[in-house]
Scaffold this motif. Sequence first.
Motif, PDB file in Angstrom:
ATOM      1  N   GLU A   6      18.985  -7.818 -11.507  1.00  0.00           N
ATOM      2  CA  GLU A   6      17.812  -6.930 -10.584  1.00  0.00           C
ATOM      3  C   GLU A   6      18.784  -6.558  -9.583  1.00  0.00           C
ATOM      4  O   GLU A   6      19.057  -7.629  -8.816  1.00  0.00           O
ATOM      5  CB  GLU A   6      17.237  -8.577 -10.755  1.00  0.00           C
ATOM      6  CG  GLU A   6      16.020  -7.491  -9.904  1.00  0.00           C
ATOM      7  CD  GLU A   6      14.725  -9.013  -9.312  1.00  0.00           C
ATOM      8  OE1 GLU A   6      13.635  -8.573  -8.887  1.00  0.00           O
ATOM      9  OE2 GLU A   6      14.631  -9.828  -9.280  1.00  0.00           O
ATOM     10  N   LYS A   8      18.632  -6.071  -5.967  1.00  0.00           N
ATOM     11  CA  LYS A   8      18.135  -6.353  -4.838  1.00  0.00           C
ATOM     12  C   LYS A   8      18.963  -6.351  -3.517  1.00  0.00           C
ATOM     13  O   LYS A   8      20.134  -5.931  -4.134  1.00  0.00           O
ATOM     14  CB  LYS A   8      18.152  -7.794  -5.220  1.00  0.00           C
ATOM     15  CG  LYS A   8      16.896  -7.956  -6.450  1.00  0.00           C
ATOM     16  CD  LYS A   8      16.740  -9.820  -6.803  1.00  0.00           C
ATOM     17  CE  LYS A   8      15.969 -10.605  -5.485  1.00  0.00           C
ATOM     18  NZ  LYS A   8      14.434  -9.698  -5.048  1.00  0.00           N
ATOM     19  N   TRP A   9      18.446  -5.738  -2.798  1.00  0.00           N
ATOM     20  CA  TRP A   9      19.166  -5.664  -1.376  1.00  0.00           C
ATOM     21  C   TRP A   9      20.503  -7.121  -1.205  1.00  0.00           C
ATOM     22  O   TRP A   9      21.370  -7.101  -0.527  1.00  0.00           O
ATOM     23  CB  TRP A   9      18.625  -5.310  -0.324  1.00  0.00           C
ATOM     24  CG  TRP A   9      19.230  -5.709   0.933  1.00  0.00           C
ATOM     25  CD1 TRP A   9      19.345  -6.756   1.975  1.00  0.00           C
ATOM     26  CD2 TRP A   9      20.191  -4.508   1.554  1.00  0.00           C
ATOM     27  NE1 TRP A   9      19.814  -6.185   3.281  1.00  0.00           N
ATOM     28  CE2 TRP A   9      20.750  -4.979   1.833  1.00  0.00           C
ATOM     29  CE3 TRP A   9      20.734  -3.170   1.372  1.00  0.00           C
ATOM     30  CZ2 TRP A   9      21.340  -4.231   3.766  1.00  0.00           C
ATOM     31  CZ3 TRP A   9      21.374  -2.475   1.313  1.00  0.00           C
ATOM     32  CH2 TRP A   9      21.717  -2.926   2.583  1.00  0.00           C
ATOM     33  N   ASP A  81       4.560  -4.865  -5.134  1.00  0.00           N
ATOM     34  CA  ASP A  81       5.279  -6.687  -5.536  1.00  0.00           C
ATOM     35  C   ASP A  81       4.595  -8.181  -4.838  1.00  0.00           C
ATOM     36  O   ASP A  81       4.284  -7.796  -4.065  1.00  0.00           O
ATOM     37  CB  ASP A  81       7.005  -6.232  -4.900  1.00  0.00           C
ATOM     38  CG  ASP A  81       8.015  -7.354  -5.243  1.00  0.00           C
ATOM     39  OD1 ASP A  81       7.267  -8.010  -6.284  1.00  0.00           O
ATOM     40  OD2 ASP A  81       8.690  -6.965  -4.872  1.00  0.00           O
ATOM     41  N   SER A 118       8.855  -7.915  -9.273  1.00  0.00           N
ATOM     42  CA  SER A 118      10.323  -6.498  -9.179  1.00  0.00           C
ATOM     43  C   SER A 118      10.581  -6.382 -10.735  1.00  0.00           C
ATOM     44  O   SER A 118      11.164  -5.754 -10.713  1.00  0.00           O
ATOM     45  CB  SER A 118      10.727  -6.766  -7.762  1.00  0.00           C
ATOM     46  OG  SER A 118      11.216  -8.351  -7.658  1.00  0.00           O
ATOM     47  N   HIS A 119      10.918  -7.790 -11.051  1.00  0.00           N
ATOM     48  CA  HIS A 119      12.081  -8.082 -11.724  1.00  0.00           C
ATOM     49  C   HIS A 119      11.493  -7.409 -13.162  1.00  0.00           C
ATOM     50  O   HIS A 119      12.587  -6.812 -14.001  1.00  0.00           O
ATOM     51  CB  HIS A 119      12.175  -9.525 -11.955  1.00  0.00           C
ATOM     52  CG  HIS A 119      10.892 -10.516 -12.665  1.00  0.00           C
ATOM     53  ND1 HIS A 119      10.438 -10.640 -11.756  1.00  0.00           N
ATOM     54  CD2 HIS A 119      11.175 -10.738 -13.487  1.00  0.00           C
ATOM     55  CE1 HIS A 119       9.888 -11.362 -12.946  1.00  0.00           C
ATOM     56  NE2 HIS A 119      10.350 -11.246 -13.471  1.00  0.00           N
ATOM     57  N   GLN A 125      12.657  -2.627  -7.210  1.00  0.00           N
ATOM     58  CA  GLN A 125      14.313  -3.148  -7.506  1.00  0.00           C
ATOM     59  C   GLN A 125      14.377  -1.772  -6.537  1.00  0.00           C
ATOM     60  O   GLN A 125      15.444  -2.050  -5.576  1.00  0.00           O
ATOM     61  CB  GLN A 125      14.862  -3.281  -8.529  1.00  0.00           C
ATOM     62  CG  GLN A 125      13.904  -4.210  -9.883  1.00  0.00           C
ATOM     63  CD  GLN A 125      14.555  -4.276 -11.439  1.00  0.00           C
ATOM     64  OE1 GLN A 125      16.336  -4.114 -10.708  1.00  0.00           O
ATOM     65  NE2 GLN A 125      13.883  -4.570 -11.698  1.00  0.00           N
ATOM     66  N   ASP A 128      13.128  -2.194  -3.286  1.00  0.00           N
ATOM     67  CA  ASP A 128      13.759  -2.973  -2.728  1.00  0.00           C
ATOM     68  C   ASP A 128      14.707  -3.694  -2.045  1.00  0.00           C
ATOM     69  O   ASP A 128      15.348  -2.740  -0.508  1.00  0.00           O
ATOM     70  CB  ASP A 128      14.124  -4.288  -3.558  1.00  0.00           C
ATOM     71  CG  ASP A 128      14.639  -5.275  -2.640  1.00  0.00           C
ATOM     72  OD1 ASP A 128      13.757  -6.908  -2.283  1.00  0.00           O
ATOM     73  OD2 ASP A 128      15.781  -6.104  -2.958  1.00  0.00           O
TER      74      ASP A 128
END
Length: 185
Positions: A6, A8-9, A81, A118-119, A125, A128
């Motif tokens: 995923e 992600k930040w 999200d 979101s996943h 994503q 994010d």
Amino acid sequence: MPHDFEIKWTKVSPAKVGFYLDVVDYFFDSTHLNFRTVVAPKGKLDHSEFNQTHDDWYYKMMFYLVRNVLPASGSVHIYLDKKDTRGGVKARKLHDVTANAAYDFDRSRIRRVQIVESHHVGLLQLADLLLGAVNYANRGMSTSAAKSQVVQRIRERSGYELTRSTLPTERKFNVFVWRPQGGRL
């Protein structure tokens, strides 16, 4: 990448910085992708003054996020999200308010406002990652060299500092820095 990977930040790291820089470049090189964010400092908000909860305020910010980017024609689906288990009622209210503000009383233009995880959605994503970078810049952080590189790449590609509002008409990378009434935080 593994099938369960995923974007992600929080996963930006020295080992993965090249990948995340490529994701940023992909976004800026894609003519069909645009991004808008509302930067809303929440540290000293006085919700009681406006007879609202923090959750109410959050969905008001979501309205500010989408209202200026709705297309003049065609239809849209808005995906949010998942924030918590109570979002369904708020999402329906956001749908009503947004549609009414756009004179879409029959809901033919704003077809859906739906909460998703979101996943399951690659575009969330990507959002994010971009949101994390804008947040990092607005908090004045520099604790991670990898994250700082991603922020710098976005600054270079967008032409913006990320800490000030862009013109409302900016399509590719739109930032709206919200201030509470009277500028109070």
